[in-house]
Scaffold this active site. Sequence first.
Site, PDB file in Angstrom:
ATOM      1  N   GLU A   1      24.928   6.819 -61.052  1.00 50.34           N
ATOM      2  CA  GLU A   1      23.865   7.765 -60.688  1.00 50.34           C
ATOM      3  C   GLU A   1      22.962   8.068 -61.881  1.00 50.34           C
ATOM      4  OE1 GLU A   1      27.117   8.049 -59.367  1.00 50.34           O
ATOM      5  OE2 GLU A   1      26.010   7.020 -57.778  1.00 50.34           O
TER       6      GLU A   1
ATOM      7  N   ASN B   1      27.644   1.112 -56.925  1.00 50.02           N
ATOM      8  CA  ASN B   1      26.339   1.079 -56.273  1.00 50.02           C
ATOM      9  C   ASN B   1      25.216   0.648 -57.224  1.00 50.02           C
ATOM     10  OD1 ASN B   1      26.986   3.946 -57.314  1.00 50.02           O
ATOM     11  ND2 ASN B   1      24.758   3.929 -57.221  1.00 50.02           N
TER      12      ASN B   1
ATOM     13  N   ASP C   1      24.524   4.332 -51.166  1.00 47.53           N
ATOM     14  CA  ASP C   1      25.543   4.597 -52.182  1.00 47.53           C
ATOM     15  C   ASP C   1      26.921   4.173 -51.697  1.00 47.53           C
ATOM     16  OD1 ASP C   1      26.756   5.519 -54.567  1.00 47.53           O
ATOM     17  OD2 ASP C   1      27.255   7.420 -53.619  1.00 47.53           O
TER      18      ASP C   1
END
Length: 597
Positions: free
Chosen positions: A191, A275, A317
């Site tokens: 992230e 991801n 994700d």
Amino acid sequence: MRQRLLFAAVVAALGTVSIAVAEDLGTMMRDDRQWVMPAKDYANTRFSSLAQINAGNANQLRVAWTFSVGSNHGQEAAPIVVGDTMYVVGAYPNEVFALNATTGDLKWKYSPHVDPSSQGVACCDVVNRGEAYDNGKIFFNTLDDHTVALDAKTGQELWVVKLGEITRGMTITMAPIVVKGKVLVGNSGGEMGVRGWLTALDENTGRIAWRAYSVGADKDVLIGPKFHPFYKKLIGKDLGISTWPPGRWQVGGGPVWGWISYDPKLNLVIYGTGNPGPWNSNQRPGDNLWTSTIFARDADTGEAVWAVQLDPHDLYDYDEINENLLLDLPINGKVRPVVVHPGRNGFMYVIDRATGQVYSADKYDNQTSILRVDLATARPVMNDAMKPLLGKNISGICPASPGTKDWQPTAYSPLTHLLYIPHQHLCMDYKTSEVGYIAGTPYVGATVDMYGGPGGYRGEFAAWDPTKRTKVWAIHEKFPVWSGTMATAGHIAVYGTLDRWFKVVDDRNGKLLYQFHAPSGFVGQPITYQGTDGKQYIAILDGVGGWPGAIANAEIDPRVRNGALGFTGAVGDLPGVTSGGSTLLVFSLPGGGGRAP
């Protein structure tokens, strides 16, 4: 018999030569009186043949002893037991404790100097998922990107290696694994736009033996002459660059923060990548190789042998860092070595361990974002109605971003031939937006609002038959089931809930056998072992946190539904039933030392 004699020698010499005697990790993980790695064994089964605690007497379980690891964050780690000693690592600041596994007496503790600023770049609480043992050493990772080796007997620091930069948004939360003298470590930070990698360290010196990136040129991904993917679309030069918009791969994610398996016969290390970044898929057209991919690599060199991407151009994700169980299953009338992967995307994959061919992929919970998996290509057939459009809120996407199942590991019993799966049951609204990359800051570009799926529950503990490819039984829970699990020859399966219940169920039918209301919610991983008094014990860390539980141990406003990357909306009522904790709980049957019936 040889294993029993070895263990007897270990017990007889506890505190003196026990660690030195037990040097063969492969032999040790088959001795069920110990639990020498978080996954129990290289196949990631989390199964023990101990049966003293069984479906007939589990209702008599009692707390034998407890210990505080002192950190009031999410406790996701699995303790390990080597000889007579239990080792456990807490969440940040990652202190390591060595305890007498029978009495709970503290032998030593080690307190690393972890950079406090690392807490600010950790995605989803400051967790740690466990430690590893080999050849008299304990290995663990710190949140600020260091791997540490300790003398297992004394706690003396042997070496420390820095592997990444928190200023780039990189942390390490995974449990390392040791294979053939190499400590395998992966990074976190999908992230934050990190570039994912798996690194192998010499267990004696900490020197980097090899590093395999998840994105970039073939020479960095360690793709070369040994690489023979089953699917033709995965053949080509530098696909880790050409399947991205120009330059995007450099902040493309694919971290390796989950579980690693090892097949000694094929000498393959098998794991999944995370991801792509950012979550906003509109900014990265292309398949975004090699994110959300299962890799098989040569354990000695790290060279890729095969790979299969489960979520090309991931939209939601759907990391695929979940555990890969190495089982032998009948496929088309013949028993084959396979990888069973409970996908975060909601499909249960069965993959050939030698080639990477996907034999089957079945939905194991409510799913709306993917219609099916095309077995001819291994690519998911997406539901066009659920595809993110820039700036538009899309409702009813199932599973939500944490997937049908996140990192919380599954167990497999060779007696029932069933998988035991702790998982969530969530859907979401999802709105994408443009985001720019600034090193060390969130790189997401999506606003998420999660909520319970159909049926009025948000979590499930389920048994799945991987041969019949069907769910056998299920227990619905109020909150996502974020703990790990284990199964034993006593026909019990064990897990914990976010609302503080430690549960033991009959692994044949799901019948509740025992429950205990603990101080805090569970996100830890249960293990079992035999003490020097002959009694079987079950241990698990208690302390709510992680992605779903951060709302209960941190200052997150439950009224903001899209807080904690969207999880607040799904668990806004969690702070009403639990707060943070840090307790190691150890259970046993009452009375003196026992013997298996």
